[in-house]
Design a protein around this motif. Structure first.
Motif, PDB file in Angstrom:
ATOM      1  N   GLN A  81       0.832  -1.209   0.000  1.00 37.88           N
ATOM      2  CA  GLN A  81       0.000   0.000   0.000  1.00 37.88           C
ATOM      3  C   GLN A  81       0.862   1.252   0.000  1.00 37.88           C
ATOM      4  OE1 GLN A  81      -2.306  -1.305   3.580  1.00 37.88           O
ATOM      5  NE2 GLN A  81      -4.081  -0.547   2.460  1.00 37.88           N
ATOM      6  N   VAL A  82       1.875   1.250   0.832  1.00 40.62           N
ATOM      7  CA  VAL A  82       2.751   2.414   0.939  1.00 40.62           C
ATOM      8  C   VAL A  82       3.511   2.647  -0.359  1.00 40.62           C
ATOM      9  CG1 VAL A  82       4.752   3.366   2.151  1.00 40.62           C
ATOM     10  CG2 VAL A  82       2.958   2.169   3.431  1.00 40.62           C
ATOM     11  N   LEU A  83       4.061   1.587  -0.934  1.00 41.43           N
ATOM     12  CA  LEU A  83       4.830   1.733  -2.170  1.00 41.43           C
ATOM     13  C   LEU A  83       3.963   2.226  -3.319  1.00 41.43           C
ATOM     14  CD1 LEU A  83       7.034  -1.494  -2.003  1.00 41.43           C
ATOM     15  CD2 LEU A  83       7.776   0.869  -1.661  1.00 41.43           C
ATOM     16  N   SER A  84       2.719   1.748  -3.366  1.00 43.69           N
ATOM     17  CA  SER A  84       1.815   2.161  -4.430  1.00 43.69           C
ATOM     18  C   SER A  84       1.540   3.662  -4.369  1.00 43.69           C
ATOM     19  CB  SER A  84       0.505   1.372  -4.345  1.00 43.69           C
ATOM     20  OG  SER A  84      -0.414   1.819  -5.318  1.00 43.69           O
ATOM     21  N   VAL A  85       1.312   4.180  -3.173  1.00 42.80           N
ATOM     22  CA  VAL A  85       1.015   5.606  -3.025  1.00 42.80           C
ATOM     23  C   VAL A  85       2.277   6.446  -3.175  1.00 42.80           C
ATOM     24  CG1 VAL A  85       0.181   7.365  -1.420  1.00 42.80           C
ATOM     25  CG2 VAL A  85      -1.003   5.176  -1.584  1.00 42.80           C
ATOM     26  N   ALA A  86       3.400   5.964  -2.642  1.00 44.90           N
ATOM     27  CA  ALA A  86       4.642   6.743  -2.710  1.00 44.90           C
ATOM     28  C   ALA A  86       5.078   6.970  -4.153  1.00 44.90           C
ATOM     29  CB  ALA A  86       5.742   6.025  -1.929  1.00 44.90           C
ATOM     30  N   ALA A  87       4.930   5.950  -4.996  1.00 46.99           N
ATOM     31  CA  ALA A  87       5.258   6.066  -6.425  1.00 46.99           C
ATOM     32  C   ALA A  87       6.656   6.636  -6.630  1.00 46.99           C
ATOM     33  CB  ALA A  87       4.213   6.921  -7.143  1.00 46.99           C
ATOM     34  N   VAL A  88       7.643   6.053  -5.943  1.00 52.84           N
ATOM     35  CA  VAL A  88       9.023   6.487  -6.124  1.00 52.84           C
ATOM     36  C   VAL A  88       9.475   6.083  -7.528  1.00 52.84           C
ATOM     37  CG1 VAL A  88      11.388   6.245  -5.291  1.00 52.84           C
ATOM     38  CG2 VAL A  88       9.478   6.233  -3.670  1.00 52.84           C
ATOM     39  N   PRO A  89      10.021   7.008  -8.322  1.00 51.11           N
ATOM     40  CA  PRO A  89      10.349   6.701  -9.737  1.00 51.11           C
ATOM     41  C   PRO A  89      11.611   5.857  -9.855  1.00 51.11           C
ATOM     42  CG  PRO A  89      10.987   8.954  -9.211  1.00 51.11           C
ATOM     43  CD  PRO A  89      10.275   8.423  -7.998  1.00 51.11           C
ATOM     44  N   LEU A  90      11.456   4.556 -10.038  1.00 48.29           N
ATOM     45  CA  LEU A  90      12.601   3.675 -10.229  1.00 48.29           C
ATOM     46  C   LEU A  90      13.307   4.033 -11.534  1.00 48.29           C
ATOM     47  CD1 LEU A  90      11.084   0.228  -9.157  1.00 48.29           C
ATOM     48  CD2 LEU A  90      12.626   1.699  -7.840  1.00 48.29           C
ATOM     49  N   GLY A  91      14.632   4.009 -11.486  1.00 45.66           N
ATOM     50  CA  GLY A  91      15.416   4.341 -12.669  1.00 45.66           C
ATOM     51  C   GLY A  91      15.768   5.807 -12.789  1.00 45.66           C
ATOM     52  N   ALA A  92      15.126   6.659 -11.985  1.00 39.80           N
ATOM     53  CA  ALA A  92      15.418   8.090 -12.031  1.00 39.80           C
ATOM     54  C   ALA A  92      16.704   8.379 -11.266  1.00 39.80           C
ATOM     55  CB  ALA A  92      14.263   8.880 -11.432  1.00 39.80           C
ATOM     56  N   PRO A  93      17.373   9.500 -11.561  1.00 40.10           N
ATOM     57  CA  PRO A  93      18.586   9.845 -10.804  1.00 40.10           C
ATOM     58  C   PRO A  93      18.272  10.055  -9.329  1.00 40.10           C
ATOM     59  CG  PRO A  93      18.421  11.151 -12.820  1.00 40.10           C
ATOM     60  CD  PRO A  93      17.111  10.454 -12.659  1.00 40.10           C
ATOM     61  N   MET A  94      19.150   9.571  -8.461  1.00 41.88           N
ATOM     62  CA  MET A  94      18.965   9.756  -7.025  1.00 41.88           C
ATOM     63  C   MET A  94      18.902  11.238  -6.667  1.00 41.88           C
ATOM     64  SD  MET A  94      18.890   6.998  -4.973  1.00 41.88           S
ATOM     65  CE  MET A  94      19.813   7.369  -3.486  1.00 41.88           C
ATOM     66  N   ALA A  95      19.711  12.043  -7.354  1.00 42.13           N
ATOM     67  CA  ALA A  95      19.786  13.467  -7.023  1.00 42.13           C
ATOM     68  C   ALA A  95      18.488  14.201  -7.307  1.00 42.13           C
ATOM     69  CB  ALA A  95      20.927  14.126  -7.788  1.00 42.13           C
ATOM     70  N   SER A  96      17.666  13.674  -8.207  1.00 39.06           N
ATOM     71  CA  SER A  96      16.425  14.361  -8.568  1.00 39.06           C
ATOM     72  C   SER A  96      15.233  13.915  -7.717  1.00 39.06           C
ATOM     73  CB  SER A  96      16.107  14.132 -10.051  1.00 39.06           C
ATOM     74  OG  SER A  96      15.789  12.761 -10.287  1.00 39.06           O
TER      75      SER A  96
END
Length: 267
Positions: A81-96
């Protein structure tokens, strides 16, 4: 003689640099300025490389996201549930990574969460550290019961009442204090009463009934009652009640509205 002088002048003009004169238009940097210039070029190069490494390369990309709950936090939500809402962009630069946006999204869409911290775990990880709200009381609600935390926040609805969590019943329609203090403040104060109860006593408290600001009553198991009075001095009242119940274990009615002079009756 005039011709010879002209030739001599021309020879002087065309004299090589080693002769003490530098041809016009060719100026060399002083040695004191060469080193700073080289350092500036190196700094610009390093900055460009750093920007490329952070944003353009594949070295520092988000590859995994972990979810953890802070110690002693109640856990009702699932990691999915948490991961679905957080929607952290995998593959994106860590700095962004926009940590503030992720935190705001989780708190807005999952009101059960009390706090969220998003942390970078270089070089490829992101951590979501959560604290869930703890129900201190519950209120009747159209769909069942609303859970209320120690801040008076109604954060979730459940179909069945929670065991060992007091039920708040507000009956203040004819009370002057309803107009003076308002229902929301009285509710927060009643939750403060529930929060002040030690664990065993909270487990025995089935209902906290609020008729007015200074007329709060606790209904305990086995049909015992406690006259609490106002929500003021709740910690002192909770301590007085604990001592009084040990001193008069067979009593049915307790009065701690004045904690310095508690009373028990019945039994």
């Amino acid at each position: 003689m005039a011709g010879a002088g002209s030739v001599a002048q021309r020879r002087q003009v065309k004299a090589p640099p080693g002769g003490g004169q530098r041809p016009p238009g060719r100026r060399l940097l002083p040695r004191s300025r060469i080193l700073p210039a080289l350092l500036l070029v190196a700094a610009v190069g390093l900055a460009g490389f750093g920007a490329w490494a952070l944003y353009g390369s594949q070295w520092l990309r988000i590859e995994k996201v972990s979810v953890s709950w802070e110690p002693e936090s109640r856990r009702e939500l699932t990691g999915d549930q948490v991961l679905s809402v957080a929607a952290v962009p995998l593959g994106a630069p860590m700095a962004s990574l926009d940590k503030e946006a992720i935190e705001a999204r989780l708190l807005a869409e999952l009101p059960r969460l009390k706090s969220v911290r998003v942390v970078r775990a270089w070089p490829h990880g992101v951590g979501l550290k959560l604290t869930e709200r703890e129900p201190q009381a519950q209120l009747p609600a159209p769909g069942g019961y609303a859970e209320v935390d120690d801040e008076g926040v109604r954060f979730a609805e459940i179909a069945e009442p929670l065991p060992s969590v007091p039920l708040l019943e507000l009956d203040m329609e004819d009370s002057p204090s309803a107009r003076r203090f308002g229902e929301e403040r009285t509710l927060r104060d009643a939750v403060a009463v529930a929060s002040a109860l030690p664990g065993p006593l909270a487990g025995e408290t089935s209902v906290i009934r609020i008729v007015s600001y200074d007329a709060i009553t606790l209904e305990l198991s086995d049909d015992r009652t406690v006259r609490w009075g106002s929500p003021e001095d709740s910690p002192a009242k909770a301590e007085a009640l604990t001592i009084l119940m040990k001193a008069a274990p067979d009593a049915r009615h307790f009065d701690v509205s004045v904690p310095s002079a508690p009373a028990a009756s019945g039994g």
